[in-house]
Design an enzyme around this catalytic site. Sequence first.
Site, PDB file in Angstrom:
ATOM      1  N   HIS A  19      56.510 -46.406  67.034  1.00  0.00           N
ATOM      2  CA  HIS A  19      55.897 -45.815  68.498  1.00  0.00           C
ATOM      3  C   HIS A  19      56.898 -46.285  69.365  1.00  0.00           C
ATOM      4  CE1 HIS A  19      51.487 -47.035  66.633  1.00  0.00           C
ATOM      5  NE2 HIS A  19      51.720 -45.606  66.514  1.00  0.00           N
ATOM      6  N   LYS A  43      34.756 -45.780  65.717  1.00  0.00           N
ATOM      7  CA  LYS A  43      35.687 -46.606  64.921  1.00  0.00           C
ATOM      8  C   LYS A  43      36.176 -47.932  65.681  1.00  0.00           C
ATOM      9  CE  LYS A  43      40.067 -44.904  63.473  1.00  0.00           C
ATOM     10  NZ  LYS A  43      40.968 -43.989  63.369  1.00  0.00           N
ATOM     11  N   ARG A  92      56.306 -37.711  61.196  1.00  0.00           N
ATOM     12  CA  ARG A  92      56.900 -38.684  59.949  1.00  0.00           C
ATOM     13  C   ARG A  92      57.165 -37.672  58.830  1.00  0.00           C
ATOM     14  NH1 ARG A  92      52.374 -43.190  61.333  1.00  0.00           N
ATOM     15  NH2 ARG A  92      51.384 -41.341  61.620  1.00  0.00           N
ATOM     16  N   SER A 130      50.471 -47.554  61.794  1.00  0.00           N
ATOM     17  CA  SER A 130      49.692 -48.823  62.027  1.00  0.00           C
ATOM     18  C   SER A 130      48.588 -49.183  60.887  1.00  0.00           C
ATOM     19  CB  SER A 130      48.752 -48.427  63.382  1.00  0.00           C
ATOM     20  OG  SER A 130      49.655 -48.151  64.360  1.00  0.00           O
TER      21      SER A 130
HETATM   22  P1  ADP Z   1      49.294 -44.317  63.538  1.00  0.00           P
HETATM   23  O1  ADP Z   1      49.399 -42.905  63.221  1.00  0.00           O
HETATM   24  O2  ADP Z   1      50.394 -45.263  62.739  1.00  0.00           O
HETATM   25  O3  ADP Z   1      48.048 -45.103  62.849  1.00  0.00           O
HETATM   26  P2  ADP Z   1      48.602 -43.812  66.184  1.00  0.00           P
HETATM   27  O4  ADP Z   1      47.124 -43.146  65.935  1.00  0.00           O
HETATM   28  O5  ADP Z   1      48.534 -44.941  67.241  1.00  0.00           O
HETATM   29  O6  ADP Z   1      49.221 -44.464  64.836  1.00  0.00           O
HETATM   30  O7  ADP Z   1      49.690 -42.456  66.380  1.00  0.00           O
HETATM   31  C1  ADP Z   1      50.095 -42.075  67.525  1.00  0.00           C
HETATM   32  C2  ADP Z   1      51.361 -41.187  67.460  1.00  0.00           C
HETATM   33  O8  ADP Z   1      52.494 -42.089  66.988  1.00  0.00           O
HETATM   34  C3  ADP Z   1      51.027 -40.240  66.425  1.00  0.00           C
HETATM   35  O9  ADP Z   1      51.759 -38.995  67.084  1.00  0.00           O
HETATM   36  C4  ADP Z   1      51.880 -40.569  65.198  1.00  0.00           C
HETATM   37  O10 ADP Z   1      52.746 -39.644  64.602  1.00  0.00           O
HETATM   38  C5  ADP Z   1      53.195 -41.299  66.116  1.00  0.00           C
HETATM   39  N1  ADP Z   1      53.699 -42.449  65.231  1.00  0.00           N
HETATM   40  C6  ADP Z   1      52.882 -43.581  64.569  1.00  0.00           C
HETATM   41  N2  ADP Z   1      53.996 -44.107  63.789  1.00  0.00           N
HETATM   42  C7  ADP Z   1      55.244 -43.513  63.980  1.00  0.00           C
HETATM   43  C8  ADP Z   1      56.371 -43.611  63.464  1.00  0.00           C
HETATM   44  N3  ADP Z   1      56.558 -44.693  62.383  1.00  0.00           N
HETATM   45  N4  ADP Z   1      57.470 -42.646  63.634  1.00  0.00           N
HETATM   46  C9  ADP Z   1      57.210 -41.906  64.817  1.00  0.00           C
HETATM   47  N5  ADP Z   1      55.911 -41.548  65.237  1.00  0.00           N
HETATM   48  C10 ADP Z   1      54.942 -42.213  64.946  1.00  0.00           C
END
Ligand code: ADP
Length: 157
Positions: A19, A43, A92, A130
């Site tokens: 992130h 959730k 990703r 996450s």
């Molecule tokens: P996650 O998908 O990791 O559970 P979130 O729901 O908080 O987390 O994701 C928010 C945004 O961050 C999404 O657009 C997701 O694709 C992006 N994101 C999460 N992890 C990464 C990463 N390792 N690299 C690039 N973008 C990421």
Amino acid sequence: MSKKIAVFPGSFDPITLGHIDLVERSVDLFDEIIVAIGINSSKKGLYSLEKRLEWLDVVFKKYSNVRVAHFEGLTVNFCKEQKAGFLLRGLRNASDFDYEKTISQLNHIIGDGLETTFLISKPEYSHVSSTIVREIIKGGGDVSSFVPEFIAQEIEI
Ligand code: ADP
């Protein structure tokens, strides 16, 4: 020209290096980035909203054009409230793409032209999510390669 404001929505439960990399690579693309925790009432997260916000504050305080917020309800409504014309999302892998493509097309319609901008994850972060981090934490493993040092230390205590 109007200010280019982007919302980066997510659960950030917890925030990961993936992130952070995405935001760091975007700070020069927008006038303002709002990193916003979307609250999903059905959730329950691993970490409280307060803790997640506290971590976001610490991580992003060094960027003058990054703000931290939270919202309930539809992301498009939050964007309208904030006068944000852009969403920021990370890709990703192909499953992220399939999911994000649909959401982005829907948001473009219900969000009155809201544009989603995507950054491809750096290879070193494409396996970081996450969800995976939460699983490692629940299993008592070491997450120091996936989250900022101060968060890893806090988690270990
Ligand atoms: P996650 O998908 O990791 O559970 P979130 O729901 O908080 O987390 O994701 C928010 C945004 O961050 C999404 O657009 C997701 O694709 C992006 N994101 C999460 N992890 C990464 C990463 N390792 N690299 C690039 N973008 C990421």
